[in-house]
Design an enzyme around this catalytic site. Sequence first.
Site, short mmCIF file in Angstrom:
data_model
loop_
_atom_site.label_atom_id
_atom_site.label_comp_id
_atom_site.label_asym_id
_atom_site.label_seq_id
_atom_site.Cartn_x
_atom_site.Cartn_y
_atom_site.Cartn_z
N LYS A 93 0.88 -1.17 0.00
CA LYS A 93 0.00 0.00 0.00
C LYS A 93 0.92 1.21 0.00
CE LYS A 93 -3.80 2.31 2.39
NZ LYS A 93 -3.39 3.63 1.94
N ARG A 129 -16.81 1.49 -1.89
CA ARG A 129 -15.83 1.04 -0.89
C ARG A 129 -16.11 -0.45 -0.69
NH1 ARG A 129 -12.33 3.72 1.98
NH2 ARG A 129 -13.11 5.81 1.58
N LYS A 147 -7.48 -2.72 3.14
CA LYS A 147 -6.18 -2.11 3.47
C LYS A 147 -5.81 -2.50 4.89
CE LYS A 147 -8.74 2.10 4.43
NZ LYS A 147 -9.11 3.42 3.97
P1 AMP Z 1 -6.91 4.96 2.17
O1 AMP Z 1 -6.48 6.19 1.51
O2 AMP Z 1 -6.29 4.73 3.52
O3 AMP Z 1 -8.41 4.79 2.15
O4 AMP Z 1 -6.35 3.74 1.28
C1 AMP Z 1 -6.73 3.51 -0.03
C2 AMP Z 1 -5.75 4.14 -0.99
O5 AMP Z 1 -4.50 3.48 -1.01
C3 AMP Z 1 -6.18 4.08 -2.43
O6 AMP Z 1 -7.12 5.07 -2.74
C4 AMP Z 1 -4.87 4.26 -3.18
O7 AMP Z 1 -4.66 5.65 -3.41
C5 AMP Z 1 -3.82 3.78 -2.22
N1 AMP Z 1 -3.06 2.60 -2.67
C6 AMP Z 1 -1.72 2.46 -2.51
N2 AMP Z 1 -1.28 1.29 -2.99
C7 AMP Z 1 -2.36 0.63 -3.49
C8 AMP Z 1 -2.53 -0.65 -4.12
N3 AMP Z 1 -1.53 -1.50 -4.32
N4 AMP Z 1 -3.80 -0.98 -4.50
C9 AMP Z 1 -4.85 -0.14 -4.28
N5 AMP Z 1 -4.72 1.08 -3.69
C10 AMP Z 1 -3.50 1.47 -3.29
#
Ligand code: AMP
Length: 569
Positions: A252, A419, A425
Site C-alpha cells: 500500500k 468502498r 487495506k
Molecule cells: P486509504 O487512503 O487509507 O483509504 O487507502 C486507499 C488508498 O490506497 C487508495 O485510494 C490508493 O490511493 C492507495 N493505494 C496504494 N497502494 C495501493 C494498491 N496497491 N492498491 C490499491 N490502492 C493502493
Amino acid sequence: MRYLKLAELYDAVSSTTKRLEKIKILSDFLKHLDASDREVLYLLLGNIYPDYDERKIGISSQLAIKAISKATGTEKEKVVKEWKSVGDLGKVAEKLTKSKKQHTLESHVLTTEKVLENLRKLPALEGKGTIDKKISLITELLTSASPIEALYLVRTLIGDLRIGIQVSTIRESMANAFFKDEKEGAKKVQEAIDKSNDVASVFDIVKRGKMNELGKVKIEIGKPIKAMLAQKAKNVKEGFDAVGRPCAIEYKYDGFRLIIHKKGNQIILFTRRLENVTKQFPEVADFIRKYVKADSAILDSEAVGFDKKTKEYKPFQSISQRIRRKYDIEKLREELPVEINVFDILYYNGKSLLNEPFKKRTELIRKIIEPHPYKIIHSKQIITDDEKKAEEFYKKALKDNQEGVMMKNLEAEYNPGSRVGHMLKIKPEERDFDLVITGGEYGTGKRSGWISSFIISCLDKNKNKFLEIGKVGTGFKEKTEEGVSFDELTKKIKPLIIEEKGKNVKIKPKIVISVTYQEIQKSPTYSSGFALRFPRFTALRPDRSPSDVATLKEIEKDFENQKRNWKYG
Ligand code: AMP
C-alpha cells in the site's frame, strides 16, 4: 422551466431535516420533470455541469456582494453590514430584493435555462475586465429574480445551497420515483452514476423507462471515473478471512491515486477527486507513451515520491504540492520526482475490463507494461494463502517506508466509486483522519491577519452533513518555505468564506487535510458529539474530495475500539 419552480423545491426540501421526507419531495418533483429539463439536476447539486466537468461556478462572497449591491441598488457597505448580522448572504439578497420590489414593477420571468446560460459563462471568463463581466452576468439574473429566487441564486453562486441534497439523495429519489424494487433500483442508479459521473444523463435513461440501459452505461476514455475504494482490516488474518485464500497482497504505497487514460499518444491524468492533473506531471505522460503497450487503456495507480539522490520513498506530504502547482512545473519535476505504481487496469484496446476478474486484470498489467524503476512499475505483489508469508511481506512494505498492504480477492470485479469488501487495506494502528476545514478563527498578536485555528469536520453520511469534531492550530508553519503556513492556508480560505462574525469565519467545505490526534473524546462542544484530543495537522490532501473524509460512523467505531483497548490493553 421557471426558476421559481426550482426555488420552491429548494424551499420545500430545506423545510425538513428528515432524509426520507426530502426523498419523497424530490421524488415527486422528478416524476414530473421532463427529460428535456434534466440539466436542472446539476443545479440541484449546486453545479452547472456534470460532476466530472472541471468548470465550476467559483464566485466569492465578495463578488456576490458587489452584484447584490448593484442589482438591488443598495450601498455595498450596507450589504456587508447585513451579511455580518444575518450570516447568510442568500437571506440578505432575499431581504434586499423584497424591499426593492416594492418600489419597482420589473417582472421578467427567470428560467432555469437562462440561469444556466449565465452561470456557464462565468468559468470561461479570463483576463482584463473579468470581474466586471462576472458582476454584470450575475446582476442580470438578480434583477429578474423574485426574493425567493434571489435567495437561492446567491446561495448557488457562493456554493452554499444549504438544502441537504447530495448525489445520494438524488439516487434514492430516482429509485423511489421510478423503480418498484427501490433498493435494487438505487444500486443500479448508483453504478451508472459512478461510471458516468453525470446525474442528468442517468436521469434521462431512467425517465425514458430504459432501466436495462443503466447496466450498459460505458466508461469512456478521457472522462474521469471514480476510483474503487478499500475497506479496512485489522491484520492479515482478518484480511484472508474477508477476501479468501489465496489472494493478492500488494504494497500500500503512500502517495496519491492517479487514474491514467491513454488513447494513442494522448495521455490524460485524473486524481481521485476527478481533477485533471495532466499538465502538472509531464514526465508521467512520457513514461506511459514509452512503456505501456496499448492503443488505448485506463490504468489505476499510485504516484509515489522518492528522494532523487538516495532513491528512498518519501511520504505523501513531501510531494503534495505537485498536484496543485501550475507554475515551475519543470523545476518541481526535477526536485520532486514520482514513480508510478500500477495496480489495476479498467480498459484495454477499446474494451471495458470492469467485469473481468482481478487476476486477469493484474496479469494483463504485467504483460503490457514494461517496468522501469523510479519511472513506472507494477505494484509489488505476491499471491499466497500463507499467513506467515503475508506477514513477512507486510513487514517489508513498512520497512520500505510504505503504509502497509492491500489484500485483494482474485476473482473480484472493479466497482467504480464503491468502498468494497473484496479489497482491504491493512496498516498499523495510527491515529489519524482525513477531515475537511469548515471554519476558522483569525489569530492575534504576530498571527493577526492570518486564520490561525481551523475548525475541522467529519461527514455524517445519513444526514449528508459535515459535523464539527475539533479545532486544529498546530502542525502549521510560520513561513511557507518550511511547510504549509498559516499565510498560505488563509489565502486558500478567504475566497471560500460564506459567513463572517467577529474573528470567526465559516467556509465552504472544500479543503481536506490529514490530522493526527491522541484520543477521541465525547464532547458536547462540537456538533459531531466528539472531539479530538491534541489534533495536529500533517498534510493538505488536494487529491481528496470532502466526500472522502472520515465519516461519523468511522469515528464512532474508532471511539469504541479505543475503549475496548483501554479495557484489555
Ligand atoms: P486509504 O487512503 O487509507 O483509504 O487507502 C486507499 C488508498 O490506497 C487508495 O485510494 C490508493 O490511493 C492507495 N493505494 C496504494 N497502494 C495501493 C494498491 N496497491 N492498491 C490499491 N490502492 C493502493
